[in-house]
Scaffold this motif. Structure first.
Motif, short mmCIF file in Angstrom:
data_model
loop_
_atom_site.label_atom_id
_atom_site.label_comp_id
_atom_site.label_asym_id
_atom_site.label_seq_id
_atom_site.Cartn_x
_atom_site.Cartn_y
_atom_site.Cartn_z
N GLU A 75 -6.88 0.60 24.31
CA GLU A 75 -7.84 1.43 25.04
C GLU A 75 -9.07 1.63 24.15
O GLU A 75 -8.98 2.15 23.04
N LEU A 76 -10.19 1.17 24.64
CA LEU A 76 -11.46 1.34 23.94
C LEU A 76 -12.33 2.29 24.75
O LEU A 76 -12.65 2.02 25.91
N THR A 77 -12.69 3.41 24.13
CA THR A 77 -13.61 4.35 24.78
C THR A 77 -14.97 4.18 24.12
O THR A 77 -15.17 4.60 22.98
N VAL A 89 -17.86 2.55 32.73
CA VAL A 89 -18.21 3.74 31.96
C VAL A 89 -16.92 4.52 31.72
O VAL A 89 -16.18 4.81 32.65
N GLY A 90 -16.64 4.83 30.49
CA GLY A 90 -15.39 5.50 30.16
C GLY A 90 -14.39 4.53 29.55
O GLY A 90 -14.74 3.40 29.20
N PRO A 91 -13.14 4.94 29.41
CA PRO A 91 -12.14 4.12 28.73
C PRO A 91 -11.95 2.76 29.39
O PRO A 91 -11.96 2.63 30.62
N GLN A 92 -11.81 1.73 28.55
CA GLN A 92 -11.55 0.37 29.00
C GLN A 92 -10.22 -0.09 28.42
O GLN A 92 -9.88 0.24 27.29
N PHE A 93 -9.48 -0.86 29.20
CA PHE A 93 -8.16 -1.31 28.76
C PHE A 93 -8.12 -2.83 28.68
O PHE A 93 -8.61 -3.52 29.57
N PHE A 94 -7.51 -3.33 27.62
CA PHE A 94 -7.39 -4.76 27.42
C PHE A 94 -6.04 -5.08 26.78
O PHE A 94 -5.43 -4.23 26.14
N LYS A 115 -13.97 4.35 20.27
CA LYS A 115 -12.78 5.11 19.90
C LYS A 115 -11.60 4.25 20.33
O LYS A 115 -11.45 3.93 21.51
N ILE A 116 -10.77 3.86 19.36
CA ILE A 116 -9.70 2.90 19.64
C ILE A 116 -8.35 3.59 19.64
O ILE A 116 -8.02 4.36 18.73
#
Length: 529
Positions: free
Chosen positions: A87-89, A222-227, A288-289
């Motif tokens: 999760e990358l914010t 916009v906001g948290p991204q998931f990979f 923010k990881i």
């Protein structure tokens, strides 16, 4: 020998318990219970069902209880297939400038551009870097098309247009005409930018070409991204992957002394060559990881004669969570997308629990679809059930909330021998079987079944028809309006105005196709991917 006899008697007893007729099983697919399930899954209590957050726990707990009630068996002991998401914010440069000869065009984050990174690093910085217009960002040898021929975009920023040249030119001799190929998808364009070594990529958004408004892009970026991380923190990807609005792209091209519309028209012609815009821009992202656990859920109704062969029904359980910075209603409930799909496979499971079927029926609730089909990607790479024993897959993503139709659309019609099943079963319900009415939107590539298609599994993905049974309702207009007003917005909530009679018919069709295939012993082939 005694064990074999006991097992045989058990299977026979199980079949006897499931002695209801097909018609009686179909009665289990009920509008009242469908609505109740949709209401529960899309309630505020589930907090928008974002992976890795408190909404996931409530969702998983509810679905497990439903699986148990329906008699589904677990291949893992607790129905779960856990996997890790990064999760990358991101905190993105609030304003970026495209600069040429002392003049600039400024873009505001979220309003004019969005950018994220897949690289799992605390800070990503692209210093002032040359910007290249790379047409549609496509390298497709089978179509004789290469937007990167003769241009070096390594460590540069590229701007490309969404969709395919065939769509823009309305020319059936280019790609597949207005029907989008995978080359038109943003996912492909980001992948190709990485292969070309670009530092970053911006896709030009235009509502018709993308098939959704800017708000959908903004809300998803916009906001948290998931990979899902590879072994090198996804460092092979471009440093950033973004979008810009059409209006701002127009200003950028004007700064470069070019007319955007003319350039896009040229980019849709064979022989187009990418070009430098003669300007630079820069961008910084601080991340923010965190790494979170999420999970797919898998439940099985074992077959009475071929329990090691599977038909798989899937629907993604996740949605966009909630936005604490949004005033008023801030929960993305995702009632149609995709509480309705999850409720639908539960209805199908209930029907299958009442009848004998020779092959096993698997029900898979997938995670992280909204972040790029990640749950299905993980499942296909780490299958719980052998892919070579998975006879066919059926995906439900959304559903018909507009009433009964005279037709049903098959996204990817012609891709597999499942077409014969949908034509026969649809005919029983008086349905015409039609191809995707909006192929330019690329819907075939935008949901979880596509990862199964890439793995060689025949897959069926239905969409509601557009010919209203009453001859009066303009379903096409209702669908366009719903997308504009509710898709990926907080207003995607259950509404008493929904007419789910058409959804019930479509769910029954999917059940009957699976029922037939579970008993006929055939092995339908995939025809193209």
């Amino acid at each position: 020998m005694k064990k074999l006899i006991t097992a045989a008697l058990f299977i026979a007893a199980l079949a006897a318990l499931k002695s209801q007729t097909l018609d009686e099983a179909l009665k289990q697919i009920d509008e009242t219970s469908l609505i109740e399930r949709v209401k529960i899954i899309s309630s505020d209590e589930f907090l928008g069902r974002a992976p890795g957050h408190e909404g996931e726990e409530k969702t998983i707990d509810y679905l497990k209880k439903e699986f148990v009630k329906l008699g589904l068996k677990s291949p893992s002991g607790n129905y779960e297939q856990p996997f890790e998401l990064t999760e990358l914010t991101p905190e993105v440069t609030p304003v970026i400038d495209f600069i040429k000869d002392g003049k600039k065009v400024s873009l505001k984050h979220a309003d004019d551009f969005v950018a994220v990174t897949r690289q799992a690093r605390e800070e990503i910085e692209v210093p002032p870097t040359e910007v290249i217009f790379a047409g549609y960002g496509i390298n497709a040898p089978e179509y004789g098309w290469n937007d990167f021929e003769g241009v070096d975009v390594k460590n540069k920023i590229i701007i490309v247009m969404v969709n395919d040249p065939g769509f823009a030119a309305n020319d059936t001799s280019l790609f597949t005409g207005r029907a989008m190929t995978y080359y038109g998808r943003w996912t492909y364009k980001y992948e190709e930018a990485a292969r070309q070594g670009a530092a970053g990529i911006f896709i030009i958004h235009e509502t018709e070409a993308a098939s959704y408004p800017w708000e959908v892009v903004r809300n998803g970026r916009v906001g948290p991204q998931f990979f899902i991380e590879d072994g090198d923190k996804n460092s092979s990807r471009a440093k950033f992957e973004g979008w810009i609005t059409y209006d701002k792209a127009k200003e950028i091209f004007e700064l470069a002394g070019l007319d955007l519309q003319n350039e896009l028209e040229n980019a849709a012609k064979p022989g187009f060559r990418s070009k430098s815009l003669g300007l630079k821009t820069s961008l910084k992202i601080k991340n923010k990881i965190s790494r979170i656990k999420t999970r797919n859920l898998i439940g099985i109704l074992p077959g009475s004669q071929k329990p090691d062969e599977y038909l798989l029904y899937m629907a993604h359980w996740d949605h966009l969570g909630y936005d604490p910075d949004l005033k008023g209603d801030n929960i993305y409930n995702g009632a149609r997308d995709n509480a309705l799909g999850v409720a639908s496979i539960l209805e199908i499971a209930e029907a299958f629990s009442k009848v004998d079927h020779k092959r096993s029926i698997a029900f898979v609730a997938l995670a992280a679809e909204e972040q790029g089909l990640l749950g299905s990607e993980y499942y296909v790479k780490n299958p719980v059930l052998p892919l070579e024993k998975t006879i066919a897959a059926f995906n439900i993503d959304g559903g018909n909330i507009f009433g009964k139709t005279k037709d049903v659309a098959v996204l990817g019609l012609g891709n597999s021998e499942l077409d014969a099943y949908i034509k026969k079963t649809g005919g029983k319900y008086g349905k015409m079987i039609v191809p995707d009415p909006s192929p330019e939107a690329g819907g075939f590539y935008r949901s979880d079944h596509y990862n199964f298609v890439k793995a060689g599994i025949p897959s069926l993905y239905l969409r509601h028809g557009i010919l209203a049974e009453d001859g009066q309702t303009n379903i096409s207009e209702l669908s366009r309006r719903w997308t504009k007003e509710h898709y990926h917005k907080v207003s995607d909530e259950y509404n008493d105005d929904w007419n789910l009679s058409g959804a019930i018919e479509d769910i029954k069709i999917l059940f009957e196709i699976g029922y037939t295939l579970s008993n006929d012993g055939n092995y339908p082939k995939i025809l193209r991917r």
